[in-house]
Design an enzyme around this catalytic site. Structure first.
Site, PDB file in Angstrom:
ATOM      1  N   GLU A   1      39.588  12.846 -18.140  1.00 36.10           N
ATOM      2  CA  GLU A   1      39.224  11.766 -18.733  1.00 36.10           C
ATOM      3  C   GLU A   1      37.915  12.161 -19.848  1.00 36.10           C
ATOM      4  O   GLU A   1      37.174  12.980 -19.217  1.00 36.10           O
ATOM      5  CB  GLU A   1      38.796  10.612 -17.848  1.00 36.10           C
ATOM      6  CG  GLU A   1      38.271   9.316 -18.318  1.00 36.10           C
ATOM      7  CD  GLU A   1      36.838   9.222 -18.989  1.00 36.10           C
ATOM      8  OE1 GLU A   1      37.211   8.531 -19.888  1.00 36.10           O
ATOM      9  OE2 GLU A   1      36.183  10.079 -18.761  1.00 36.10           O
TER      10      GLU A   1
ATOM     11  N   CYS B   1      33.728   4.555 -16.883  1.00 37.24           N
ATOM     12  CA  CYS B   1      34.849   5.143 -16.538  1.00 37.24           C
ATOM     13  C   CYS B   1      35.692   4.240 -16.434  1.00 37.24           C
ATOM     14  O   CYS B   1      35.700   3.408 -15.327  1.00 37.24           O
ATOM     15  CB  CYS B   1      34.625   6.315 -15.663  1.00 37.24           C
ATOM     16  SG  CYS B   1      36.311   7.264 -15.580  1.00 37.24           S
TER      17      CYS B   1
ATOM     18  N   CYS C   1      38.185   6.128 -12.938  1.00 36.68           N
ATOM     19  CA  CYS C   1      37.472   5.818 -11.792  1.00 36.68           C
ATOM     20  C   CYS C   1      36.609   4.491 -11.774  1.00 36.68           C
ATOM     21  O   CYS C   1      35.472   4.552 -11.886  1.00 36.68           O
ATOM     22  CB  CYS C   1      36.918   7.013 -11.224  1.00 36.68           C
ATOM     23  SG  CYS C   1      35.694   7.785 -12.451  1.00 36.68           S
TER      24      CYS C   1
ATOM     25  N   HIS D   1      31.197   3.080 -10.447  1.00 31.52           N
ATOM     26  CA  HIS D   1      30.070   2.938 -11.079  1.00 31.52           C
ATOM     27  C   HIS D   1      29.719   1.474 -10.762  1.00 31.52           C
ATOM     28  O   HIS D   1      28.509   1.326 -10.758  1.00 31.52           O
ATOM     29  CB  HIS D   1      29.949   3.038 -12.726  1.00 31.52           C
ATOM     30  CG  HIS D   1      30.001   4.767 -12.947  1.00 31.52           C
ATOM     31  ND1 HIS D   1      29.140   5.551 -12.427  1.00 31.52           N
ATOM     32  CD2 HIS D   1      31.090   5.480 -13.242  1.00 31.52           C
ATOM     33  CE1 HIS D   1      29.620   6.866 -12.968  1.00 31.52           C
ATOM     34  NE2 HIS D   1      30.723   6.740 -13.414  1.00 31.52           N
TER      35      HIS D   1
ATOM     36  N   ARG E   1      35.795  11.920  -7.575  1.00 34.35           N
ATOM     37  CA  ARG E   1      35.443  13.037  -8.185  1.00 34.35           C
ATOM     38  C   ARG E   1      34.415  13.825  -7.416  1.00 34.35           C
ATOM     39  O   ARG E   1      33.718  14.799  -7.771  1.00 34.35           O
ATOM     40  CB  ARG E   1      35.291  13.173  -9.605  1.00 34.35           C
ATOM     41  CG  ARG E   1      36.499  13.061 -10.336  1.00 34.35           C
ATOM     42  CD  ARG E   1      36.667  12.545 -11.649  1.00 34.35           C
ATOM     43  NE  ARG E   1      38.055  12.296 -12.128  1.00 34.35           N
ATOM     44  CZ  ARG E   1      38.724  11.218 -11.890  1.00 34.35           C
ATOM     45  NH1 ARG E   1      38.286  10.280 -11.182  1.00 34.35           N
ATOM     46  NH2 ARG E   1      39.923  11.130 -12.386  1.00 34.35           N
TER      47      ARG E   1
ATOM     48  N   SER F   1      30.974  14.641 -12.292  1.00 33.34           N
ATOM     49  CA  SER F   1      31.175  15.475 -13.408  1.00 33.34           C
ATOM     50  C   SER F   1      30.024  16.078 -14.222  1.00 33.34           C
ATOM     51  O   SER F   1      30.105  17.123 -14.893  1.00 33.34           O
ATOM     52  CB  SER F   1      32.154  14.827 -14.353  1.00 33.34           C
ATOM     53  OG  SER F   1      33.372  14.598 -13.894  1.00 33.34           O
TER      54      SER F   1
ATOM     55  N   CYS G   1      35.968  14.380 -15.292  1.00 31.68           N
ATOM     56  CA  CYS G   1      35.832  12.894 -15.903  1.00 31.68           C
ATOM     57  C   CYS G   1      34.716  12.915 -16.739  1.00 31.68           C
ATOM     58  O   CYS G   1      33.533  12.706 -16.298  1.00 31.68           O
ATOM     59  CB  CYS G   1      35.794  12.081 -14.624  1.00 31.68           C
ATOM     60  SG  CYS G   1      35.902  10.381 -14.969  1.00 31.68           S
TER      61      CYS G   1
ATOM     62  N   CYS H   1      31.990  10.010 -17.623  1.00 31.83           N
ATOM     63  CA  CYS H   1      31.234   9.716 -16.460  1.00 31.83           C
ATOM     64  C   CYS H   1      29.801  10.388 -16.557  1.00 31.83           C
ATOM     65  O   CYS H   1      28.712  10.269 -16.181  1.00 31.83           O
ATOM     66  CB  CYS H   1      31.739   9.988 -15.141  1.00 31.83           C
ATOM     67  SG  CYS H   1      32.907   8.628 -14.450  1.00 31.83           S
TER      68      CYS H   1
END
Lengths: 568, 373
Positions: free
Chosen positions: A13, A60, A63, A67, A480, A503, A547, A550
């Site tokens: 991502e 994101c 996922c 958030h 993640r 990330s 990701c 993010c």
């Protein structure tokens, strides 16, 4: 020494660029760069804190719950809202469903093609594939005719000469080790998983209206009403639907994902020797099992340093800082500063080459990610961190899963500190969650049965019930890894917002002391047979499940105008 | 070269798809497009015999939500057939190749299929810092988009970020982010599929329309297909009767909330939002946001992050609030920031009365871009 660039790193991502030096057939040095920036935290300033979850959610779309969860928790912490028990249960359900679906997609659609040679599958014997599949699983789609059909379809696809997303890849690379039968089995399950994920995530539509970007979050609770006597609310019919979806997920994970994972891993055991990384692990913990701030969590939090599983420490968020020496931001006190997120200041200052460019200046600033540190040290976050902390904390189910996998692969426990360990931990966590998630459906049903229908803390909904200024933090274990949001509210409006996301921990650049981040550290020593075909680099990077969208964020407390732009 | 009918049937069988599954899917596509009875057969025939057109999917300032939505296309196995019916030569999230090999795949498709490929763009395009806010392979999003759009038969902007700038474009727009129509000029055929994210049903229906008829569906002044964006959420909402009867949710979890009353007072933006969510729903028709008890946030509308917020503050002066009234007069009465949205739609509604040609629709300047001049 050869310098190579992998950009775009695909099957992730967001936008990630890896630059690496290759010497003696292995990576001798690596630099991880995030090449996209949006400024979402700046956009949040001055807005209603109750809206923040929807803004943050769009950090994101993969996922897509994480958030939103961290955001409502942060605002609730600030204003003192207390979500009722049903909200906790509903959140556990959407969080676990996200993790299960996300991990499966990662394994089959984002990571598998690093280990599975699609072209080799064309030479597989379907009968042999069937024998292999039936030797490792009771999954129903395992007949020779099923695999014959998959092979015919694959052949038809290749014969048409339009390979689409499978074109130009590294097929035939010497690092591919699976026999044709195993490759065909994996290709079949790549396709099966594509269908499965789409069906399973209907769970999010039931609980959140849609996926991606569920829309049932609220500061103070959840928006999904519960009423066994209404068709417009979660009722016993929806409970039955959830149970059915979960039953299907258990079958898929235990009969397809885990057997495939162990089968594929058994051909790649040398990858237990690569990609160890920084050896420090950070976990906030997740899935509160009761209400209240100090409720026990199903997956425990903790910090591991230098791979010392016997010395787990509790997490203290006060120890978190971010640095920008190699990030395209400026601190008022310069690049030597390390700031806690609640004091985070960020001013984007791009100093890299003007596009188009060939190489970044890695001696200077080279990423839109900052460098987060815990007690000054880089930390790996994610499924491996969680399984290690849980294992070392004596978590019974995790111990059973990890010990079982290690025994089956005939490797020592230390094999977990690796690229392969990261891949395995993600699968084991999926197995853990898919066996747990049904408990929360039962809890929801039990609440429903005794007339506990509350979903929201209405007393804290109106901003007039809030303190004039308030500060809060929300923590979450995203698929993640460890995710934190920090918010400061002033007169009912967001004054400051900061996220430190998985990330950023994993993919961040070197810090002020030139200590590499987890990707960078893990890549060193990774073999590269052919610098023109950096398949092995993808294996280690993908093992973290990058990701990148993010990871990138900014807050500018002064609200300075950051860009002067004219539309053409 | 083309997949013959028999090859196609074999492919279907290999996926566990019966002929009937496929016909049902085509009927669904035909219904979604508002095609007459009998058109399903035409859709099916076209989908079977067409060459796979090349599709290039670019991601810029995105969250990959539209990509994920695409992977959720309903009628599961049949939607995969749609994947098979396109040759997705570049899509960073799913493609096997990386780095130079990925860039070579893009370059090859651009050269071989020039003028024929479909470009899909996800995410906004940042114009600030000389393009450094989003680079891929060392090139800026703008440089890549310029090149890819120039040779495309059509450009589809998926999601509100690509269509109208979306979240990165929200005030104060830190990176100078814009949608495709504002960032790239001179696109001959541009189709906007806003929503956050795009509903996969609308994307697959759009592509099926093209594969079937070799042309694109009728668009409104904002370049949106009428089949998906022609009706307001409010007008098609299953809770509309409660609005008309003055039955509203007052508090989260109250009796009205549990009974499915209207969410207008909790901030619902359905009256100002044009999309087919109430009919198509999401995730294989499982549910939709209002169906799960949360107000519509207007995610398919231009600048919704600024115009539709605060999300939990109700729209002002929606006619019929508290009594049965003609909602169609809404554009004339609405005030404030939301009024602009209403009025934009009011104009669109009027212009639709006599059917507009595609050329006229495409040449119309989107109100979204006018505001920034």
């Amino acid at each position: 020494m050869t310098r190579i660039v992998v950009d775009p790193v695909t099957r992730i991502e967001g936008h990630l660029r890896i630059e690496a030096s290759i010497a003696n057939g292995a990576v001798s040095d690596a630099w991880s760069s995030s090449t996209m920036f949006r400024g979402i935290e700046l956009i949040l300033q001055g807005r209603d804190p109750r809206d923040a979850w929807a803004f943050c959610q769009r950090i994101c779309g993969v996922c897509t719950t994480v958030h939103a969860i961290a955001s409502v928790r942060a605002v609730e912490d600030a204003i003192g809202a207390t979500p009722p028990p049903n909200a906790r249960v509903l959140r556990n359900l959407v969080i676990a469903a996200q993790a299960i679906q996300d991990h499966v997609i990662h394994f089959y659609h984002l990571h598998a093609l690093d280990w599975v040679d699609v072209v080799s599958a064309l030479s597989a014997d379907p009968a042999e594939t069937s024998t292999l599949a039936q030797s490792i699983s009771d999954w129903h789609d395992s007949s020779a005719s099923y695999f014959k059909g998959i092979k015919a379809r694959l052949k038809g696809f290749v014969d048409r000469g339009q390979l689409g997303p499978f074109a130009n890849a590294y097929w035939g690379h010497p690092a591919y080790k699976l026999p044709p039968a195993a490759n065909l089995m994996a290709v079949a399950h790549y396709l099966a998983a594509l269908d499965w994920q789409r069906d399973f995530i209907r769970m999010h539509a039931i609980l959140g209206g849609k996926n991606p970007h569920l829309q049932s979050f609220l500061v103070g609770g959840m928006a999904t009403p519960i009423d066994p006597n209404s068709q417009a609310a979660l009722n016993i019919d929806t409970i039955a639907s959830l149970r059915e979806l979960i039953a299907g997920a258990r079958r898929f994970v235990h009969e397809v994902y885990i057997p495939d994972l162990l089968a594929i891993a058994s051909f790649y055991k040398e990858w237990a020797g690569y990609g160890a990384g920084v050896g420090n692990y950070l976990v906030y913990g997740e899935y509160p099992l009761a209400d209240g701030k100090n409720a026990p969590k199903f997956i425990p939090g903790g910090v591991i340093r230098d791979r010392a599983l016997d010395k787990i420490q509790p997490v203290d968020p006060k120890n978190i800082t971010e640095q920008v020496k190699h990030s395209w931001y400026a601190y008022q006190d310069g690049d030597a500063a390390a700031l806690h997120p609640s004091k985070g200041e960020t001013h984007p200052t791009y100093t890299g080459p003007k596009p188009p460019f060939e190489l970044l200046d890695v001696a200077g600033k080279y990423s839109w990610l900052k460098s987060p540190r815990y007690e000054g040290q880089p930390m790996e976050v994610g499924p491996l961190a969680r399984m290690l902390v849980a294992y070392a904390s004596g978590h019974e189910q995790v111990k059973a899963l990890v010990d079982g996998a290690v025994a089956k692969l005939d490797v020592p426990l230390s094999a977990l500190f690796s690229t392969l360990g990261r891949v395995a931990a993600r699968g084991l966590e999926t197995a853990l969650l898919v066996d747990k998630i049904g408990d929360w459906v039962d809890e929801l049903a039990a609440n429903m049965g005794r007339g506990e229908l509350r979903i929201h803390d209405n007393d804290k909904w109106d901003p007039s019930s809030w303190p004039t200024t308030a500060t809060g933090a929300g923590f979450h274990e995203a698929p993640r890894g460890a995710l934190g949001h920090w918010v400061h509210i002033d007169h009912g409006r967001i004054d400051r917002y900061q996220c430190i996301v998985p990330s950023t921990w994993n993919a961040g650049p070197r810090d002020k002391d030139e200590i590499p981040g987890p990707y960078e550290a893990a890549l060193v020593g990774t073999p590269v047979a052919d610098p023109e075909q950096p398949l092995e680099i993808l294996r280690t990077v993908h093992s973290f499940d990058p990701c990148m969208a993010c990871g990138v964020h900014v807050v500018d407390p002064k609200g300075r105008e950051l860009a002067h732009v004219k539309v053409r | 070269m083309r997949g013959s009918d028999s090859t196609f049937r074999r492919e279907l069988a290999a996926r566990g798809l019966t002929r009937r599954d496929f016909v049902e899917f085509c009927a669904g596509v035909a219904a979604l497009l508002g095609l007459p009875r009998g058109a399903a057969a035409q859709v099916a025939k076209a989908l079977e015999l067409k060459r796979k057109p090349t599709l290039i999917w670019l991601e810029f300032q995105d969250c990959a939500g539209n990509t994920e939505s695409f992977l959720r296309a309903s009628k599961p196995s049949a939607a995969e057939v749609i994947l098979d019916l396109l040759s997705i030569d570049y899509h960073e999230t799913i493609m096997a190749a990386a780095g130079k090999r990925a860039e070579a795949a893009l370059a090859g498709a651009l050269a071989d299929q020039r003028g024929k490929y479909i470009a899909v763009i996800e995410g906004s395009i940042p114009m600030g810092a000389d393009g450094a806010y989003c680079t891929i392979g060392g090139r800026s999003a703008l440089q890549i988009a310029d090149e890819v759009c120039a040779g495309a038969a059509a450009v589809i902007a998926v999601g509100t970020c690509a269509a109208f700038g979306g979240l990165p474009n929200a005030a104060p727009n830190p990176t100078g982010a814009y949608g495709v129509s504002d960032a790239i000029k001179g696109i001959k055929t541009l189709i906007n599929l806003p929503a956050c994210p795009v509903n996969a049903e609308n994307l697959t229906a759009l592509v099926a329309h093209y594969l079937t008829f070799d042309t694109w569906p009728e668009l409104d002044a904002l370049h949106r297909p009428l089949f998906a964006y022609g009706t307001s959420i409010h007008d098609a909402c299953e809770r509309r009767a409660h609005f008309d009867a003055g039955q509203y949710v007052e508090r989260w979890g109250d009796e009205g909330h549990r009974e499915g009353y209207c969410l207008y007072k909790m901030g619902c933006k359905g009256p100002a939002t044009f999309q087919n969510c109430p009919n198509v729903r999401w995730n294989d028709h499982t549910n939709w946001p209002i169906g799960c008890g949360h107000p519509c946030i207007g995610c398919a509308e231009p600048q919704f992050w600024d115009r539709m917020t605060p999300f939990y503050q109700h729209l002002k002066d929606v006619p019929g609030f508290g009594a049965a009234t003609d909602i169609d007069k809404v554009g004339a009465i609405a005030t404030g920031a939301v009024a602009a949205t209403f009025i934009a739609h009011g104009l669109v509604q009027i212009s639709r009365k006599p059917k507009r040609s595609k050329a006229e629709a495409s040449s119309a300047e989107p109100p979204a871009s006018e505001e920034r001049k």
